[in-house]
Design a protein around this motif. Structure first.
Motif, PDB file in Angstrom:
ATOM      1  N   LEU A   1      71.008  26.196  47.855  1.00 29.70           N
ATOM      2  CA  LEU A   1      70.059  26.858  48.752  1.00 29.70           C
ATOM      3  C   LEU A   1      68.633  26.384  48.504  1.00 29.70           C
ATOM      4  O   LEU A   1      67.869  26.175  49.447  1.00 29.70           O
ATOM      5  N   SER A   2      68.253  26.210  47.253  1.00 29.79           N
ATOM      6  CA  SER A   2      66.886  25.766  46.980  1.00 29.79           C
ATOM      7  C   SER A   2      66.642  24.363  47.530  1.00 29.79           C
ATOM      8  O   SER A   2      65.524  24.038  47.916  1.00 29.79           O
ATOM      9  N   ARG A   3      67.677  23.527  47.589  1.00 29.17           N
ATOM     10  CA  ARG A   3      67.556  22.179  48.158  1.00 29.17           C
ATOM     11  C   ARG A   3      67.562  22.192  49.683  1.00 29.17           C
ATOM     12  O   ARG A   3      66.854  21.424  50.314  1.00 29.17           O
ATOM     13  N   THR A   4      68.379  23.034  50.292  1.00 29.61           N
ATOM     14  CA  THR A   4      68.613  22.941  51.733  1.00 29.61           C
ATOM     15  C   THR A   4      67.755  23.875  52.579  1.00 29.61           C
ATOM     16  O   THR A   4      67.639  23.659  53.785  1.00 29.61           O
ATOM     17  N   LEU A   5      67.156  24.893  51.999  1.00 30.41           N
ATOM     18  CA  LEU A   5      66.277  25.773  52.771  1.00 30.41           C
ATOM     19  C   LEU A   5      64.973  25.045  53.077  1.00 30.41           C
ATOM     20  O   LEU A   5      64.345  24.488  52.181  1.00 30.41           O
ATOM     21  N   GLU A   6      64.565  25.056  54.326  1.00 26.86           N
ATOM     22  CA  GLU A   6      63.354  24.364  54.779  1.00 26.86           C
ATOM     23  C   GLU A   6      62.152  25.299  54.657  1.00 26.86           C
ATOM     24  O   GLU A   6      61.606  25.786  55.651  1.00 26.86           O
ATOM     25  N   TYR A   7      61.747  25.541  53.410  1.00 30.78           N
ATOM     26  CA  TYR A   7      60.640  26.437  53.100  1.00 30.78           C
ATOM     27  C   TYR A   7      59.813  25.811  51.986  1.00 30.78           C
ATOM     28  O   TYR A   7      60.356  25.148  51.108  1.00 30.78           O
ATOM     29  N   GLY A   8      58.510  26.053  52.013  1.00 32.44           N
ATOM     30  CA  GLY A   8      57.640  25.524  50.979  1.00 32.44           C
ATOM     31  C   GLY A   8      57.820  26.217  49.647  1.00 32.44           C
ATOM     32  O   GLY A   8      57.539  25.654  48.597  1.00 32.44           O
ATOM     33  N   LEU A   9      58.295  27.459  49.679  1.00 32.21           N
ATOM     34  CA  LEU A   9      58.482  28.255  48.472  1.00 32.21           C
ATOM     35  C   LEU A   9      59.879  28.871  48.502  1.00 32.21           C
ATOM     36  O   LEU A   9      60.282  29.435  49.518  1.00 32.21           O
ATOM     37  N   VAL A  10      60.599  28.769  47.405  1.00 32.55           N
ATOM     38  CA  VAL A  10      61.920  29.385  47.295  1.00 32.55           C
ATOM     39  C   VAL A  10      61.966  30.167  45.987  1.00 32.55           C
ATOM     40  O   VAL A  10      61.723  29.606  44.919  1.00 32.55           O
TER      41      VAL A  10
ATOM     42  N   GLU B   1      49.027  28.358  38.747  1.00 27.75           N
ATOM     43  CA  GLU B   1      49.405  27.033  38.268  1.00 27.75           C
ATOM     44  C   GLU B   1      50.502  26.373  39.103  1.00 27.75           C
ATOM     45  O   GLU B   1      50.875  25.237  38.859  1.00 27.75           O
ATOM     46  N   ALA B   2      51.013  27.083  40.113  1.00 27.52           N
ATOM     47  CA  ALA B   2      52.094  26.541  40.939  1.00 27.52           C
ATOM     48  C   ALA B   2      51.588  26.256  42.351  1.00 27.52           C
ATOM     49  O   ALA B   2      50.783  27.014  42.893  1.00 27.52           O
ATOM     50  N   PRO B   3      52.049  25.180  42.970  1.00 25.75           N
ATOM     51  CA  PRO B   3      51.618  24.887  44.346  1.00 25.75           C
ATOM     52  C   PRO B   3      52.092  25.965  45.312  1.00 25.75           C
ATOM     53  O   PRO B   3      53.213  26.456  45.199  1.00 25.75           O
ATOM     54  N   PHE B   4      51.219  26.345  46.241  1.00 29.54           N
ATOM     55  CA  PHE B   4      51.526  27.386  47.227  1.00 29.54           C
ATOM     56  C   PHE B   4      51.285  26.823  48.615  1.00 29.54           C
ATOM     57  O   PHE B   4      50.206  26.319  48.920  1.00 29.54           O
ATOM     58  N   GLY B   5      52.286  26.906  49.469  1.00 24.65           N
ATOM     59  CA  GLY B   5      52.134  26.476  50.855  1.00 24.65           C
ATOM     60  C   GLY B   5      53.480  26.343  51.525  1.00 24.65           C
ATOM     61  O   GLY B   5      54.519  26.309  50.873  1.00 24.65           O
ATOM     62  N   GLY B   6      53.442  26.288  52.850  1.00 22.92           N
ATOM     63  CA  GLY B   6      54.673  26.241  53.614  1.00 22.92           C
ATOM     64  C   GLY B   6      54.893  24.914  54.306  1.00 22.92           C
ATOM     65  O   GLY B   6      54.153  23.946  54.089  1.00 22.92           O
ATOM     66  N   VAL B   7      55.925  24.892  55.134  1.00 18.19           N
ATOM     67  CA  VAL B   7      56.262  23.732  55.951  1.00 18.19           C
ATOM     68  C   VAL B   7      56.355  24.189  57.403  1.00 18.19           C
ATOM     69  O   VAL B   7      56.233  25.370  57.698  1.00 18.19           O
ATOM     70  N   LYS B   8      56.578  23.261  58.294  1.00 17.03           N
ATOM     71  CA  LYS B   8      56.644  23.529  59.731  1.00 17.03           C
ATOM     72  C   LYS B   8      55.306  24.158  60.152  1.00 17.03           C
ATOM     73  O   LYS B   8      54.251  23.688  59.727  1.00 17.03           O
ATOM     74  N   PHE B   9      55.334  25.235  60.941  1.00 19.35           N
ATOM     75  CA  PHE B   9      54.096  25.871  61.395  1.00 19.35           C
ATOM     76  C   PHE B   9      53.498  26.815  60.353  1.00 19.35           C
ATOM     77  O   PHE B   9      52.530  27.510  60.624  1.00 19.35           O
ATOM     78  N   SER B  10      54.065  26.856  59.167  1.00 19.98           N
ATOM     79  CA  SER B  10      53.531  27.703  58.100  1.00 19.98           C
ATOM     80  C   SER B  10      52.566  26.950  57.197  1.00 19.98           C
ATOM     81  O   SER B  10      52.223  27.428  56.132  1.00 19.98           O
ATOM     82  N   GLY B  11      52.148  25.788  57.617  1.00 22.00           N
ATOM     83  CA  GLY B  11      51.106  25.135  56.853  1.00 22.00           C
ATOM     84  C   GLY B  11      51.388  23.695  56.517  1.00 22.00           C
ATOM     85  O   GLY B  11      52.510  23.206  56.604  1.00 22.00           O
ATOM     86  N   LEU B  12      50.314  23.048  56.146  1.00 23.00           N
ATOM     87  CA  LEU B  12      50.357  21.660  55.715  1.00 23.00           C
ATOM     88  C   LEU B  12      49.508  21.569  54.463  1.00 23.00           C
ATOM     89  O   LEU B  12      48.386  22.061  54.427  1.00 23.00           O
TER      90      LEU B  12
ATOM     91  N   GLU C   1      47.910  24.889  48.157  1.00 23.99           N
ATOM     92  CA  GLU C   1      46.852  25.507  47.372  1.00 23.99           C
ATOM     93  C   GLU C   1      47.412  25.677  45.966  1.00 23.99           C
ATOM     94  O   GLU C   1      48.617  25.697  45.775  1.00 23.99           O
ATOM     95  N   ASN C   2      46.540  25.818  44.995  1.00 22.59           N
ATOM     96  CA  ASN C   2      46.912  26.079  43.593  1.00 22.59           C
ATOM     97  C   ASN C   2      47.608  24.882  42.964  1.00 22.59           C
ATOM     98  O   ASN C   2      48.035  23.952  43.636  1.00 22.59           O
ATOM     99  N   GLY C   3      47.704  24.915  41.655  1.00 20.98           N
ATOM    100  CA  GLY C   3      48.361  23.856  40.911  1.00 20.98           C
ATOM    101  C   GLY C   3      47.665  22.510  41.089  1.00 20.98           C
ATOM    102  O   GLY C   3      46.610  22.388  41.719  1.00 20.98           O
ATOM    103  N   ARG C   4      48.240  21.477  40.511  1.00 22.36           N
ATOM    104  CA  ARG C   4      47.700  20.117  40.632  1.00 22.36           C
ATOM    105  C   ARG C   4      47.636  19.687  42.094  1.00 22.36           C
ATOM    106  O   ARG C   4      46.668  19.083  42.543  1.00 22.36           O
ATOM    107  N   GLN C   5      48.671  20.029  42.866  1.00 24.45           N
ATOM    108  CA  GLN C   5      48.710  19.639  44.279  1.00 24.45           C
ATOM    109  C   GLN C   5      47.569  20.279  45.060  1.00 24.45           C
ATOM    110  O   GLN C   5      47.020  19.664  45.967  1.00 24.45           O
ATOM    111  N   GLY C   6      47.196  21.501  44.711  1.00 24.47           N
ATOM    112  CA  GLY C   6      46.088  22.169  45.386  1.00 24.47           C
ATOM    113  C   GLY C   6      44.760  21.506  45.104  1.00 24.47           C
ATOM    114  O   GLY C   6      43.911  21.379  45.986  1.00 24.47           O
ATOM    115  N   VAL C   7      44.555  21.060  43.870  1.00 26.96           N
ATOM    116  CA  VAL C   7      43.329  20.342  43.522  1.00 26.96           C
ATOM    117  C   VAL C   7      43.276  19.019  44.288  1.00 26.96           C
ATOM    118  O   VAL C   7      42.233  18.620  44.803  1.00 26.96           O
TER     119      VAL C   7
END
Length: 164
Positions: A109-118, A129-140, A143-149
């Motif tokens: 499920l963690s691999r196949t669900l099309e969500y930014g957060l599981v 410290e963890a990246p926060f954000g979605g996919v599709k119309f829930s964001g591009l 925020e947060n974590g190394r990816q947010g910087v």
């Protein structure tokens, strides 16, 4: 300490009211909640009762629309591939939550669900410290974590060839 805080504005309460009305008219069952909180300590804020509805189907608006409120729509499924198909049948993909005793199911499920957060067997998906954000119309982006910087860094590539 608050367990459930206010919504962002009155429009958010209107959205929940409309989603619940639509779902109940189309056959969903209200298990608990379902009302605005407007009396006493709640009269000066945008509060809504924690709400759970059962029997949610794909012909209901709440199946497809983001709620951003204390509402849990329960959606039945028989097979794992069916729940993946239903969960991914959305234009949105911010967060998903899986509760299971099976490590194989959790990994699949963690691999196949099309969500930014599981979240697996918990509801915590937001940490500094963890990246926060979605996919599709829930964001591009994140925020947060190394990816947010990295979202705030402008990368420039310069390729130089020195000629004599």
């Amino acid at each position: 300490m608050s367990d459930v805080g206010p919504l962002i504005n009155d429009e958010a309460r209107d959205t929940i009211d409309q989603q619940l009305k639509d779902a109940l008219e189309k056959g969903a069952n209200l298990l608990i909640g379902g009302n605005r909180l407007t009396e006493g300590n709640y009269q000066n804020g945008f509060f809504y009762q924690p709400t759970v509805i059962d029997g949610v189907t794909q012909d209901m608006n709440i199946f497809y629309e983001e709620t951003f409120g204390p509402v849990i729509p329960l959606i039945e499924f028989e097979r794992e591939d069916e729940v993946i198909e239903k969960a991914n049948d959305s234009d949105f993909g911010l967060a998903s939550y899986v509760f299971t005793n099976s490590l194989r199911k959790a990994e699949n499920l963690s691999r196949t669900l099309e969500y930014g957060l599981v979240a697996i067997n918990n509801t915590g998906v937001s940490f500094a410290e963890a990246p926060f954000g979605g996919v599709k119309f829930s964001g591009l982006g994140r925020e947060n974590g190394r990816q947010g910087v990295e979202e705030f860094i402008e990368t420039k590539f310069v390729h130089t060839l020195y000629l004599n």
